[in-house]
Structures are given as C-alpha cells and as structure tokens.
Design a protein around this motif. Structure first.
Motif, PDB file in Angstrom:
ATOM      1  N   VAL A 175      37.719  35.489  41.127  1.00 53.10           N
ATOM      2  CA  VAL A 175      38.775  36.371  41.588  1.00 53.10           C
ATOM      3  C   VAL A 175      38.922  36.354  43.050  1.00 53.10           C
ATOM      4  O   VAL A 175      37.624  36.415  43.817  1.00 53.10           O
ATOM      5  CB  VAL A 175      38.240  37.945  41.327  1.00 53.10           C
ATOM      6  CG1 VAL A 175      39.310  38.954  41.924  1.00 53.10           C
ATOM      7  CG2 VAL A 175      38.373  38.138  39.734  1.00 53.10           C
ATOM      8  N   LEU A 221      46.733  41.570  38.824  1.00 53.58           N
ATOM      9  CA  LEU A 221      45.789  40.282  38.511  1.00 53.58           C
ATOM     10  C   LEU A 221      46.467  39.232  38.401  1.00 53.58           C
ATOM     11  O   LEU A 221      47.081  39.204  37.123  1.00 53.58           O
ATOM     12  CB  LEU A 221      44.496  40.690  37.754  1.00 53.58           C
ATOM     13  CG  LEU A 221      43.540  39.634  37.444  1.00 53.58           C
ATOM     14  CD1 LEU A 221      42.752  39.473  38.893  1.00 53.58           C
ATOM     15  CD2 LEU A 221      42.718  39.940  36.312  1.00 53.58           C
ATOM     16  N   ILE A 263      44.032  39.220  43.267  1.00 56.07           N
ATOM     17  CA  ILE A 263      44.591  40.441  42.986  1.00 56.07           C
ATOM     18  C   ILE A 263      45.456  40.784  44.359  1.00 56.07           C
ATOM     19  O   ILE A 263      45.109  40.638  45.467  1.00 56.07           O
ATOM     20  CB  ILE A 263      43.280  41.483  43.143  1.00 56.07           C
ATOM     21  CG1 ILE A 263      42.214  41.217  42.025  1.00 56.07           C
ATOM     22  CG2 ILE A 263      43.747  42.778  43.540  1.00 56.07           C
ATOM     23  CD1 ILE A 263      41.013  41.988  42.180  1.00 56.07           C
TER      24      ILE A 263
END
Length: 311
Positions: free
Chosen positions: A69, A101, A115
């Motif tokens: 991420v 996301l 994100i």
C-alpha cells in the motif's frame, strides 16, 4: 375411342402439375432484404462506436488478500505504508477520510495499491495521458523532390528545405524523378541522394539505402538522436518559461490588488480624518450661552412677575 397416346399424355401432365410446389413468399422476401442489407454495408450500429473507459479494480473489487500500500500525500508524492492485508488497507483508506483503495499494479508480488480519492486519481491519469500524447506527437514525413539534372541553385533550395524539416524533428523523403527514357540515368539519381545525405550528415541519417520505385528513386532521412534531444529540450524549456511567465503574471495581479486595497483604505482614513477635523467640539458651550441669552431676552419682553419668578 380414346387413343393410348392421349391417355399417356394426360397422365404425364397430371404428374407434372402435382410435382410443382409454389415458392415461399416469406423466404423470398427475407432473402431479398438480407441481400439489400449486405449491399448497404450490413446492419451494424450507426454513428461512432463508444469506447468504454477502463476503471481499475478498487476497494471490494480487489481479489488479493495482501497488498503493498502507498498513500498519496499533499505534495503529490507517494508514501509507502508497507504490506497490509486487504481488510487493514480498506480500514486505513476509510480512516484517512473515506478514500479509495485502487489497484495500481497487479503483476507485482504482492500487488501494489494506492490510497487516494478516485476522482483525483482519474484526473491525474488523464492529465498525464494528454501530456504524454502531446510530447510524443508522431513526426510527419516531408518530401523534397528533385531532378537528376538539378542545378546548383535549385539544389541549395532543396537542401535548405530539408534542413528546416529536419530541425523541426520531421523525417524527410528525398525523391529523384525521371521522365521517359531518363530512367536509364538512374545511377545519377543514386549519386544525388548520396550527396544530399552527406550534406545533412551532421543532423540526419539515411534509413537504409535509396530504393527505386517505378520512375522515381527515394530515400528517407531521419533526425539524429542529438537533434531529437535538442528539440525536446527546447520544448521543455518553452513550457517552463510559459509556466514561469504565468506565475509571475498571477503574482503581479495579486500584488496590484493588494496595493489597490491599501490605497483605498488610506484614502478612506484620510476622508474620515478630514471630516473629523472640520467639527469643533467646543461649540457646545457657546450653544449653552446662547440659550441663556435667549431666556434673558424673553424675560425682558414679557416682564418679570412674581408668578414667573416662582416658576
């Protein structure tokens, strides 16, 4: 008495009439309609074909259990958060203000997600695509035509034109034309193209060898990598100068607005100060004295009495 030939002919006629089958009108009409549709170009959809926009998998559409991420920061850079589970990544996106996301790279191990607000991400991707298409504009092919017996002056004109096209980043197709039996002097055409390539060797390279096509001989000259790099650098510098000039213009406008506001405020203070200076606050005592004088004059006119004095 009926003859045998008559009986046989009648039997043949009856069998022929029974064997005849009337054509199906519906099938004939459908066949004719199909043929007409084929002649018109088929029954395809009319108008431009709609292209569906690609939308990357996001949020619950992501099928991977673990993802790497990154989160978008205010300065436009990505801050890595490491490898998280899908549930933790979704919770983190919700914690950062209800963001999305988005799956960026599905081929890496683990897949990379980001994100970010999808509307902002889509706007940034569209801006990058337009900028890339603008910078990678397909080069045009310009053509320079010559005769194998061209004069020195005309050759200089063609050389200047080819130089101009090369410096613009375009490819140049040099063509030597022949008429009638002049094609037997094709050797002179090849020599002319080699001469042009030698004169442009500092800025252009010949793609392959000159080729003969009918009554013409042609060759393609393309800019060298140094010329292409110089052109791209000039374009980038031009864009920077344009952005700088725009920023300076906006800053000057803001400064002019601020200066105008300060001048207006000073002018307002000056006007208010002038009005206050014109007012004499000591005149109130004089007004009271004038009232006393008026009362004395009334007493003199009406005369003094005991009743009025008692009052």
């Amino acid at each position: 008495m009926v003859s045998t030939k008559t009986v046989v002919a009648a039997a043949l006629l009856a069998s022929t009439s029974n064997a005849f089958v009337a054509p199906n009108v519906g099938s004939v009409r459908s066949t004719t309609t199909s043929l007409n549709a084929i002649r018109r170009g088929g029954r395809g959809p009319r108008g431009p074909v709609r292209q569906t926009e690609y939308k990357p998998p996001m949020n619950d559409e992501i099928k991977h259990s673990e993802v790497r991420v990154n989160v978008a920061t205010k300065d436009g850079k990505d801050e890595p958060l490491g490898i998280l589970s899908k549930a933790d990544a979704l919770a983190k996106a919700k914690e950062l203000g209800g963001l999305d996301l988005i799956l960026i790279n599905d081929n890496s191990d683990p897949p990379v997600c980001k994100i970010v607000d999808y509307s902002k991400y889509r706007y940034a991707q569209e801006k990058k695509r337009k900028e890339k298409a603008k910078n990678s504009k397909a080069t045009e092919i310009k053509e320079v035509k010559m005769s194998y017996k061209i004069g020195d002056h005309d050759y200089t004109v063609r050389l200047k034109a080819a130089t101009k096209f090369i410096k613009q980043g375009n490819r140049v197709k040099a063509t030597v034309q022949f008429r009638g039996r002049e094609i037997q002097h094709d050797k002179l055409g090849f020599e002319l193209l080699d001469r042009l390539a030698d004169d442009l060797e500092d800025m252009a390279n010949m793609e392959g060898k000159p080729r003969r096509e009918g009554r013409t001989i042609g060759a393609i000259l393309s800019p060298t990598p140094e010329v292409v790099k110089a052109i791209n650098d000039a374009k980038r510098q031009k864009e920077k100068d344009k952005k700088k000039a725009k920023a300076e213009s906006l800053a000057k406008r803001d400064a002019d607005i601020a200066a105008g506001a300060v001048a207006a405020e000073q002018e307002e203070e000056k006007i208010i100060g002038g009005v206050l200076d014109g007012i004499d606050l000591d005149d109130d005592d004089d007004d009271f004295d004038d009232d006393d004088d008026m009362d004395a004059s009334l007493d003199e006119l009406l005369g003094s009495s005991k009743a009025t004095d008692d009052r």
